[in-house]
Scaffold this active site. Structure first.
Site, PDB file in Angstrom:
ATOM      1  N   ASP A  44     -87.506 -24.047 -19.098  1.00  0.00           N
ATOM      2  CA  ASP A  44     -88.083 -24.724 -17.935  1.00  0.00           C
ATOM      3  C   ASP A  44     -89.576 -24.880 -18.224  1.00  0.00           C
ATOM      4  OD1 ASP A  44     -89.189 -25.487 -15.533  1.00  0.00           O
ATOM      5  OD2 ASP A  44     -88.529 -23.733 -14.394  1.00  0.00           O
ATOM      6  N   GLU A  53     -84.348 -30.908 -13.402  1.00  0.00           N
ATOM      7  CA  GLU A  53     -84.519 -29.559 -12.855  1.00  0.00           C
ATOM      8  C   GLU A  53     -83.571 -29.242 -11.698  1.00  0.00           C
ATOM      9  OE1 GLU A  53     -88.766 -29.590 -12.375  1.00  0.00           O
ATOM     10  OE2 GLU A  53     -89.042 -29.538 -14.543  1.00  0.00           O
ATOM     11  N   ASP A 110     -86.233 -29.073  -4.520  1.00  0.00           N
ATOM     12  CA  ASP A 110     -86.987 -28.409  -5.581  1.00  0.00           C
ATOM     13  C   ASP A 110     -88.479 -28.709  -5.431  1.00  0.00           C
ATOM     14  OD1 ASP A 110     -88.121 -27.461  -7.894  1.00  0.00           O
ATOM     15  OD2 ASP A 110     -86.769 -28.492  -9.262  1.00  0.00           O
TER      16      ASP A 110
END
Lengths: 613, 191
Positions: A8, A171, A193
Site C-alpha cells: 500500500d 485501494e 476510503d
C-alpha cells in the site's frame, strides 16, 4: 524466484504485507522501529544518501529543505496542475521541470516516481530482512480514482524499485478483498476510503459462484486530492492565523517551524478522535508560548466542509451503480481519516447503518493487496476481482469536443475501436489526442497522450486506420493502430502528456545506485532464469492437460525440443542465449496457447450449438 | 465480433439479465488476465484481448438501449454514431416553440431580465419531451418484442428488414428528443 508481496503506497504511510501460508491469512511486516507503518517521507542527506520512513520524518523538523512528504500528490501530474497545492505544501519544484515534475531535495532533483521508488525499496528491504530472501514481485495499490498518468507513475515507481508490478489494485477493492476473507460477506458493499491524501468510494457486488467468489466493482468515484492532509491544513490555517494576529509572528509554510506546529496539530487531531478536547502548545521563543485548547465541537465545525466534500462522490457512485443507500448491505471504513467520529457519523447517516471497522483501517489495504498478490501468484483461483475504470476515456474531435469511447465504470479490461481517415487531399498524418474525464470539452479533461497516425498521400477520406484503445486490468491505456487498406500493424509512438518515457526509465534504472553496484549481467541472468522457470512450468502444465486431439505429435515434439534447449541454456550463465530460447519456446507454443484459450471459451459455451443462432 | 454469440445467446432483444450476468461471470473466470499473470506474453495478450471483448460485449448487451443499437449496427442497418439531426415531422411545431422559448431565455439572461417565468415554460416543455421519451421507449420495447417473435417464428427477410428499419427510425427520434431534453436542462441550469 523471490517472494511476492502486497504494498500500500500511501500518501502518509506505506505498508507491505504478505500471505502467511500457515494461517492462510495476510499479515503486514514491521520495520526496524517495530511498526508496520512506514511514513511516506524521503530525505536526502548532505552526502547524497537517501533516508526513508521514520528517520526521514524526523528530518522534516531539522532539514525540511532536504525532505519531502505526501509525494503521492505529485504522481502523474504536471507543474500547472499543482499550483494550488504549492501554496500549502512545502514542495520545492525544480524550475527545469517540463512535463514531469522534479522536486529539489538538497542539491539534487527527483521525479515523483523516483521518490516513491525509494519508499518502495525501503519496504522491500523490510520484507527481505523478514523473509531472508529476495522480494521481486508485488501488487501495488492505487486510489480507485487515479487516472491513467497517476497509475502509470505508480507502475514506473515499482519498476524503478526493482519490482515486477504484477498488478495495480484499487485501494477500496483491496480493502473489500481483505474484509471478504475476514467476514465472508455477500451482497452490496460500499467501501468508504478516506486516507491521508485521497478519497475513494467504491460500490461492490459480492457474488458466490460455483468456481469461487467474485468481487465485482459496480461503480467508483472519488477525489484524488482530498484527505487527512486537508484536515491538517485547516488546523494549520487556524493556528497560523491566530499566531499572526496575537503575536505578530508569521510562520513560513516551507520552513522548519511550521513542521513542528504541524506535528503537534496532527497529534491533536488524533487525540480528538477519542478525547473531547485537547491542548495545542507552540513555543514562540521570546514572544512566549502559543497555547490553545481545541474542543471536538470546534474541530468538527472546522472540518465539516472537508468531510462534506466526500458526499458528492458517494452519491455519484451510488447513482452509477443504480442503487439507493438502503440497498447497500454493508459499509466498510478504510483509511486513517475514518477514525474521526464525524466521518463515521457522516457515513453511518448516509448509508443508514453502522459502518464496519473491525480491520485496522491503516492496514486493511495492504492486507488486501497481499491477498491479491497470492491469488495472482499461486494460480489457485478461488476469488476473482472485476474492477472498473473510474473515468471515461475519450478522443478530441472537431471544435475541441470530446467523443467518449469507453464510459466510466466499465469493467476492465475494456476496449473501443475507432476509425480514422484523412480530411484533406495528400494528408500524411492524422493527429489523435486521448483524454480522460467527464466534461464535454477537451480543455476541461485530463490529457493522457497524443500521437500521429502516418498514412501515404492520397485523396481525402481514402485512408482507413483503425485504432484500438484498450484499458488493461491495471487501468492503464494501451493503443494499437492498423491500416485497414494494407493490413499493416502501425506502431504508435504514444507520448504521455505527463509522465516518464520508457527511455527515461531505462536511463534512471541504469543510473540508480542499487543497480550500478550490482553486476548487470548477473541481474539479467537471474531475470531470464526466473522467466524461463515460469514459462517451462506453464508449458509443462499445458502439454499435460492437452489431449492428442488438441496438440499434434509433431507439434508436441517441437515444443518439447524447445523446452530441452531452454533447460540446457538455463544451466549456463548466458542470459542472451536464455532469452533467445525463451522466445523460441514462446513461438513454438503460440498455436497451443491459442487452442487452449479458445478451448476455454468452447467449454464455456458447451451444450449450446452455435448453429441455433 | 458477434456479442450475442459470445454469450451463446440468440440475436433477440429480450435478455434475462440474470442469465446474462451468469454467463458473464462464468466467462470472466476463464478469460480474466488474473489467470494468466505467469503465462507467456502471447497468452497474456490473448487473455487481455478476449476479456476486453467479453467486458465490451457485456456492457453493450446489459443495457436495453445499447443492445438494440448494437443489433442494428451489427446487422448493418445503421452506422455507429449516426443520428439524423432533422426534427421528426410530428414534433416540428413543438420543437419550433421550444427553440423560441430558449432564444427568449438567452436574450433575457443577456439583458438581465426576468428569467423566472421563461424558466417555468421551459420546465414544462422539458417535461413534455421527457414524457415523449417514455413513449418512444415503450415503442422501442414493443418493436423489440415483435422482433423476437419474428425471430422465433422464422419470419422472412422482408419482415425482419421492415422491423429493423422501424427500430432505426425510432432510435433516431429517441436520440433527437434526448438531445433536446439535455439541451433544455443545460439552459435551465445556466439560467
Amino acid at each position: 524466484m523471490g517472494r511476492v508481496v502486497g504494498i500500500d503506497l500511501g500518501t502518509t504511510y506505506s505498508l507491505i504485507a504478505y500471505m502467511d501460508e500457515q494461517s492462510g491469512a495476510p499479515r503486514t511486516i514491521s520495520g526496524p522501529y517495530g511498526s508496520s507503518l512506514c511514513p511516506s517521507v524521503v530525505s536526502v542527506d548532505a552526502k547524497g544518501r537517501v533516508i526513508v520512513g521514520e528517520d526521514a520524518r524526523n528530518r522534516l523538523l531539522t532539514e525540511p529543505e532536504r525532505t519531502i512528504y505526501s509525494v503521492k500528490r505529485l504522481m502523474g501530474r504536471g507543474v500547472v496542475d499543482i499550483q494550488d497545492e504549492l501554496k500549502i505544501f512545502p514542495f520545492r519544484i525544480d524550475a527545469k521541470s517540463d512535463n514531469v515534475i522534479r522536486v529539489v531535495l538538497g542539491d539534487k532533483s527527483f521525479t515523483a516516481p523516483e521518490i516513491s521508488a525509494y519508499i518502495l525499496r525501503e519496504l522491500k528491504s523490510w520484507a527481505e530482512a523478514y523473509f531472508k530472501e529476495p522480494v521481486d514481485r508485488a501488487v501495488i495499490t492505487v486510489p480507485a480514482y487515479f487516472n491513467d498518468a497517476q497509475r502509470q507513475a505508480t507502475k514506473d515507481a515499482g519498476r524503478l524499485a526493482g519490482l515486477e508490478v504484477l498488478r495495480l489494485v484499487n485501494e477500496p477493492t483491496a480493502a473489500a478483498l481483505a474484509y471478504g476473507l475476514h467476514k465472508q460477506k455477500r451482497g452490496h458493499v460500499a467501501v468508504y476510503d478516506f486516507g491521508g491524501g485521497t478519497f475513494d468510494i467504491s460500490i461492490l457486488k459480492l457474488i458466490s459462484t460455483t468456481e469461487g467468489d467474485i468481487y465485482q466493482v459496480l461503480a467508483t468515484n472519488g477525489d484524488t486530492h482530498l484527505g487527512g492532509d486537508d484536515i491538517d491544513n485547516a488546523l494549520m490555517d487556524l493556528t497560523r492565523n491566530e499566531i499572526k494576529a496575537k503575536y505578530g509572528v508569521e510562520l513560513d509554510h516551507r520552513g522548519e517551524d511550521v513542521q513542528t506546529l504541524r506535528k503537534s496539530l496532527i497529534r491533536a487531531k488524533h487525540e480528538l478522535s477519542t478525547a473531547e478536547k485537547t491542548l495545542v502548545e507552540y513555543p514562540l521563543g521570546a514572544k512566549g508560548m502559543y497555547s490553545r485548547e481545541i474542543t471536538r465541537t470546534e474541530f468538527e465545525k472546522l472540518i465539516a466542509p472537508i468531510v462534506a466534500r466526500t458526499m458528492a462522490p458517494a452519491k455519484m457512485a451510488l447513482t452509477d451503480a443504480k442503487l439507493t443507500p438502503k440497498q447497500i448491505d454493508e459499509a466498510v471504513l478504510v483509511g486513517g481519516s475514518t477514525r474521526i467520529p464525524l466521518v463515521r457519523k457522516t457515513v453511518g447517516d448516509f448509508f443508514e447503518r453502522v459502518p464496519h471497522s473491525e480491520l485496522d483501517p491503516d492496514e486493511v489495504v495492504a492486507l488486501g493487496a497481499a491477498v491479491q498478490a497470492d491469488i495472482l501468484e499461486s494460480g489457485v483461483k478461488t476469488m476473482l476481482l472485476l474492477d472498473v475504470t473510474p473515468l471515461s476515456l475519450g478522443i478530441e474531435t472537431m471544435g475541441g469536443v470530446i467523443a467518449k469511447i469507453i464510459p466510466r465504470n466499465s469493467t476492465i479490461p475494456a476496449s473501443a475501436q475507432e476509425m480514422f481517415t484523412t480530411g484533406v487531399d495528400n494528408q500524411t498524418a492524422i493527429d489523435v489526442h486521448v483524454l480522460q474525464g467527464e466534461r464535454e470539452l477537451a480543455k476541461d479533461c485530463r490529457s493522457l497522450a497524443r500521437f500521429q497516425l502516418k498514412t501515404p498521400p492520397g485523396p481525402a477520406g481514402l485512408a482507413r486506420i483503425e485504432v484500438k484503445f484498450l484499458i488493461d486490468a491495471n487501468g492503464i491505456l494501451q493503443v494499437a493502430a492498423k491500416d485497414l487498406r494494407t493490413n499493416d500493424q502501425h506502431t504508435v509512438e504514444v507520448q504521455p502528456s505527463y509522465g516518464l518515457s520508457d527511455t527515461e526509465i531505462e536511463r534512471m534504472l541504469e543510473e540508480s545506485i542499487d543497480f550500478a553496484e550490482q553486476d548487470f549481467a548477473a541481474r539479467q541472468t537471474i531475470e531470464a532464469r526466473t522467466e524461463a522457470e515460469s514459462i517451462l512450468a506453464a508449458t509443462d502444465k499445458a502439454l499435460k492437460n492437452a489431449g492428442a486431439n488438441v496438440v499434434a505429435v509433431d507439434e508436441r515434439e517441437t515444443i518439447e525440443k524447445s523446452e530441452t534447449e531452454l533447460r540446457t541454456a538455463m544451466a549456463g550463465n548466458d542470459y542472451k542465449l536464455m532469452r533467445e530460447k525463451i522466445d523460441a519456446l514462446n513461438a513454438a507454443t503460440e498455436h497451443l496457447a491459442e487452442v487452449l484459450m479458445n478451448g476455454a471459451l468452447q467449454t464455456a459455451l458447451k451444450g449450446k450449438s452455435l448453429d441455433e443462432f | 465480433m458477434d456479442y450475442f454469440a459470445f454469450f451463446a445467446m440468440p440475436r433477440k432483444l429480450t435478455i434475462d439479465p440474470a442469465a446474462l450476468e451468469g454467463q458473464f461471470h462464468m466467462l470472466s473466470w476463464k478469460l480474466h488476465p488474473d489467470n494468466f499473470v505467469r503465462a507467456s506474453e502471447f497468452e497474456r495478450n490473448l487473455s487481455l484481448e478476449r476479456s476486453s471483448e467479453l467486458n465490451d460485449a457485456y456492457r453493450t448487451l446489459r443495457d436495453p438501449l445499447t443492445r438494440v443499437e448494437y443489433l442494428l449496427e451489427f446487422l448493418k442497418v445503421r452506422k455507429e454514431g449516426t443520428t439524423k439531426q432533422q426534427a421528426p415531422s410530428e414534433l416540428l411545431e413543438e420543437v419550433f416553440e421550444l427553440n423560441e422559448s430558449l432564444d427568449e431565455l438567452r436574450d433575457a439572461r443577456a439583458a438581465g431580465g426576468d428569467v423566472a417565468a421563461l424558466r417555468g415554460r421551459l420546465d414544462a416543455a422539458a417535461q413534455n419531451f421527457q414524457a415523449k421519451l417514455t413513449e418512444v421507449d415503450a415503442e422501442l420495447g414493443s418493436l423489440g418484442t415483435q422482433w423476437d417473435a419474428a425471430f422465433d417464428s422464422g419470419a422472412d427477410d422482408a419482415k425482419r428488414s421492415a422491423l429493423l428499419a422501424r427500430m432505426s427510425e425510432v432510435l433516431n427520434r429517441r436520440s433527437y428528443i434526448r438531445n433536446l431534453v439535455d439541451g433544455v436542462q443545460k439552459e435551465i441550469a445556466a439560467a
